[in-house]
Scaffold this active site. Structure first.
Site, PDB file in Angstrom:
ATOM      1  N   ARG A  21      61.534  48.783   2.792  1.00  0.00           N
ATOM      2  CA  ARG A  21      61.420  47.326   2.644  1.00  0.00           C
ATOM      3  C   ARG A  21      61.567  46.903   1.185  1.00  0.00           C
ATOM      4  O   ARG A  21      60.893  47.458   0.317  1.00  0.00           O
ATOM      5  CB  ARG A  21      60.064  46.840   3.147  1.00  0.00           C
ATOM      6  CG  ARG A  21      59.946  46.973   4.645  1.00  0.00           C
ATOM      7  CD  ARG A  21      58.550  46.642   5.121  1.00  0.00           C
ATOM      8  NE  ARG A  21      58.403  47.147   6.479  1.00  0.00           N
ATOM      9  CZ  ARG A  21      57.934  46.442   7.498  1.00  0.00           C
ATOM     10  NH1 ARG A  21      57.507  45.226   7.313  1.00  0.00           N
ATOM     11  NH2 ARG A  21      57.847  46.967   8.695  1.00  0.00           N
ATOM     12  N   SER A 189      56.082  36.719  18.499  1.00  0.00           N
ATOM     13  CA  SER A 189      56.877  36.164  17.406  1.00  0.00           C
ATOM     14  C   SER A 189      58.226  36.823  17.202  1.00  0.00           C
ATOM     15  O   SER A 189      59.083  36.274  16.526  1.00  0.00           O
ATOM     16  CB  SER A 189      56.092  36.263  16.109  1.00  0.00           C
ATOM     17  OG  SER A 189      55.959  37.611  15.751  1.00  0.00           O
ATOM     18  N   HIS A 217      51.599  31.913  16.393  1.00  0.00           N
ATOM     19  CA  HIS A 217      52.948  31.335  16.273  1.00  0.00           C
ATOM     20  C   HIS A 217      53.120  30.064  17.091  1.00  0.00           C
ATOM     21  O   HIS A 217      54.248  29.641  17.364  1.00  0.00           O
ATOM     22  CB  HIS A 217      54.008  32.374  16.632  1.00  0.00           C
ATOM     23  CG  HIS A 217      54.093  33.434  15.586  1.00  0.00           C
ATOM     24  ND1 HIS A 217      54.830  33.303  14.439  1.00  0.00           N
ATOM     25  CD2 HIS A 217      53.447  34.616  15.487  1.00  0.00           C
ATOM     26  CE1 HIS A 217      54.673  34.373  13.683  1.00  0.00           C
ATOM     27  NE2 HIS A 217      53.833  35.186  14.289  1.00  0.00           N
ATOM     28  N   LYS A 248      50.892  29.596   8.783  1.00  0.00           N
ATOM     29  CA  LYS A 248      52.266  29.411   9.252  1.00  0.00           C
ATOM     30  C   LYS A 248      52.520  27.900   9.393  1.00  0.00           C
ATOM     31  O   LYS A 248      52.748  27.240   8.396  1.00  0.00           O
ATOM     32  CB  LYS A 248      52.492  30.241  10.513  1.00  0.00           C
ATOM     33  CG  LYS A 248      52.247  31.736  10.210  1.00  0.00           C
ATOM     34  CD  LYS A 248      52.638  32.660  11.295  1.00  0.00           C
ATOM     35  CE  LYS A 248      52.151  34.083  11.088  1.00  0.00           C
ATOM     36  NZ  LYS A 248      52.833  34.862  10.063  1.00  0.00           N
ATOM     37  N   THR A 363      58.271  46.921  13.262  1.00  0.00           N
ATOM     38  CA  THR A 363      57.961  45.545  13.675  1.00  0.00           C
ATOM     39  C   THR A 363      58.608  45.249  15.025  1.00  0.00           C
ATOM     40  O   THR A 363      58.024  44.542  15.853  1.00  0.00           O
ATOM     41  CB  THR A 363      58.461  44.550  12.601  1.00  0.00           C
ATOM     42  OG1 THR A 363      57.985  45.010  11.328  1.00  0.00           O
ATOM     43  CG2 THR A 363      57.949  43.150  12.840  1.00  0.00           C
TER      44      THR A 363
HETATM   45  C1  LIG Z   1      50.908  37.327  16.308  1.00  0.00           C
HETATM   46  C2  LIG Z   1      50.313  37.368  14.948  1.00  0.00           C
HETATM   47  N1  LIG Z   1      48.969  37.397  14.840  1.00  0.00           N
HETATM   48  C3  LIG Z   1      48.382  37.422  13.629  1.00  0.00           C
HETATM   49  C4  LIG Z   1      49.121  37.411  12.462  1.00  0.00           C
HETATM   50  C5  LIG Z   1      48.420  37.423  11.148  1.00  0.00           C
HETATM   51  O1  LIG Z   1      48.409  36.140  10.605  1.00  0.00           O
HETATM   52  P1  LIG Z   1      48.021  35.937   9.075  1.00  0.00           P
HETATM   53  O2  LIG Z   1      49.307  35.869   8.330  1.00  0.00           O
HETATM   54  O3  LIG Z   1      47.215  34.691   9.027  1.00  0.00           O
HETATM   55  O4  LIG Z   1      47.216  37.133   8.691  1.00  0.00           O
HETATM   56  C6  LIG Z   1      50.508  37.376  12.520  1.00  0.00           C
HETATM   57  C7  LIG Z   1      51.314  37.355  11.269  1.00  0.00           C
HETATM   58  O5  LIG Z   1      52.479  37.360  11.215  1.00  0.00           O
HETATM   59  C8  LIG Z   1      51.123  37.356  13.806  1.00  0.00           C
HETATM   60  O6  LIG Z   1      52.444  37.347  13.912  1.00  0.00           O
END
Ligand SMILES: Cc1ncc(COP(=O)(O)O)c(C=O)c1O
Length: 407
Positions: A21, A189, A217, A248, A363
């Site tokens: 990355r 997501s 999301h 977000k 991911t």
């Molecule tokens: C489904 C999901 N839950 C939790 C999180 C974590 O969120 P945060 O960025 O507030 O830690 C993410 C982050 O991308 C996510 O995609």
């Protein structure tokens, strides 16, 4: 042990697989989102358009959010100065929790430093509160939920993604008297697909299970007041714990759960991730509260967001690009190979000033590597045209497959 050699091996492995990355250093320009400046490693700069941000609605530059943040900094300084228990609970934290409880129509809410921590801390604490708890977790749950479920020695069952028949089988196989919790997401997501909330709540009722939903999301973006998919589907009251983020669509930072007063009280009292960590800065809490309050009323912004996503999907589909479309705001274009995905992303950035981060294993599953676009109300027609033209040109240049278009 040669520690440096081990580090080289670990990093070399990622390079070999094409999934090392690289962080692209950018400076976003307030008032001009999605425009930013890319600070290149050689010290030079290039203007770019950000197409992979999770500030889905551009709230990170909204006047009400910035105003609240400035006001709080001027009134109370930078940090909170303590954990929630030891001097770190301020009027701003309480205001934010009240906004969130109201958003989700729950008795209370608890703010954590992030939604990652909120998931991890809550899910790993629940087995302490309900001895013998079995957690049924969707196979594609976010890493923070997996981590929370994995820790603390609770019993876990993984059901196939969105497969309520499999979930039923697993529930039926367990002791009917055992305490149970079903953990899942509303919008996943990476594909942008939606969990079967009602069917899961029905099963939870039938088997006496608690429900835990991650709406990270979806909050801010769906439902009449932006409380998420469960609100849109009239199901919020059937969910015991709702998890969300302020990072977000709300454009700030921090995570939370909303639940009954008793549930929040117990998690507040037993979760190390809540207890032993400094609370978020008051200015961040103030900004989060302002953003939540604003989005409760700004339904137009939600509609503009959906419109942008529909336009982008229609245009990319029109070019025959392999996009996944589950009717949500996330636009994944499948490339299917980590090296090609990275190369496309590099070319978009270098040649077209379009910034979209490649999404690789772990991911997403291997073979489904992708570019994941996040259109927002701040992307205008010019930015949209530039993206669509660049994707068309690169797809031809790289001789990637296109879907047959029906006449
Ligand atoms: C489904 C999901 N839950 C939790 C999180 C974590 O969120 P945060 O960025 O507030 O830690 C993410 C982050 O991308 C996510 O995609």
């Amino acid at each position: 042990m040669d520690y440096n050699l081990k580090l080289d091996e670990a990093i070399g492995h990622l390079h070999e697989e094409g999934r090392y990355r690289t962080f692209i250093e950018i400076e976003r320009h307030k008032g001009h989102f999605p425009h930013a400046t890319w600070k290149k490693p050689d010290g030079s700069e290039q203007p770019v358009t950000v197409w992979c941000g999770n500030d889905y609605l551009g709230m990170g530059q909204h006047a009400s959010v910035l105003g609240a943040m400035h006001e709080a900094i001027d009134a109370t300084g930078a940090g909170s100065g303590g954990t929630r228990n030891i001097s770190g609970t301020t009027v701003y934290h309480k205001r934010l929790e009240a906004e969130l409880a109201d958003l989700h129509q729950k008795e209370d809410a608890l703010v954590f430093t992030s939604a990652y921590i909120a998931n991890d801390a809550s899910l790993s604490t629940l087995p302490k509160l309900f001895p013998g708890l079995i957690i049924y977790s969707d196979a594609l749950n976010h890493a923070s939920m997996i981590e929370g479920v994995r820790r603390n020695g609770g019993n876990k069952r993984i059901f196939r993604h969105n497969d309520v028949a499999h979930l039923r089988e697993l529930l039926e196989a367990d002791d009917s008297d055992a305490p149970k919790l079903i953990a899942f997401e509303s919008i996943y997501s990476m594909d942008g697909d939606i969990g079967p909330i009602e069917a899961i709540c029905d099963l939870a009722d039938e088997f006496g299970a608690l429900t835990y939903i991650d709406e990270v999301h979806a909050v801010g973006m769906y439902g009449p007041r932006g409380a998420g998919i469960a609100e849109r589907e009239g199901l919020m009251d059937r969910l015991d714990i709702i998890n969300g983020t302020l990072a977000k669509a709300f454009g700030v930072m921090g995570g939370y759960i909303a639940a009954s007063a008793k549930m929040c009280d117990a998690i507040r009292s037993y979760a190390p991730g809540f207890i032993f960590s400094t609370s978020i800065p008051p200015a961040v809490a103030a900004a989060g509260a302002a953003s939540v309050a604003h989005l409760k009323a700004d339904h137009d912004l939600r509609e503009q967001h959906q419109m942008q996503a529909r336009i982008l999907k229609t245009r990319l589909k029109g070019l025959g690009l392999p996009i996944i479309d589950h009717g949500t705001h996330i636009v994944p274009v499948i490339v299917g190979n980590p090296v090609h995905t990275k190369k496309l992303s590099d070319m978009l950035l270098d040649q077209f000033g379009i910034y979209v981060q490649p999404i690789n294993f772990p991911t997403v599953p291997r073979g489904t590597e992708r570019l994941r676009f996040t259109p927002s109300p701040v992307h205008g027609p010019e930015e949209m045209d530039a993206l669509v033209e660049a994707m068309d040109a690169l797809w031809s240049h790289c001789e990637l497959n296109r879907a047959e278009l029906s006449a």
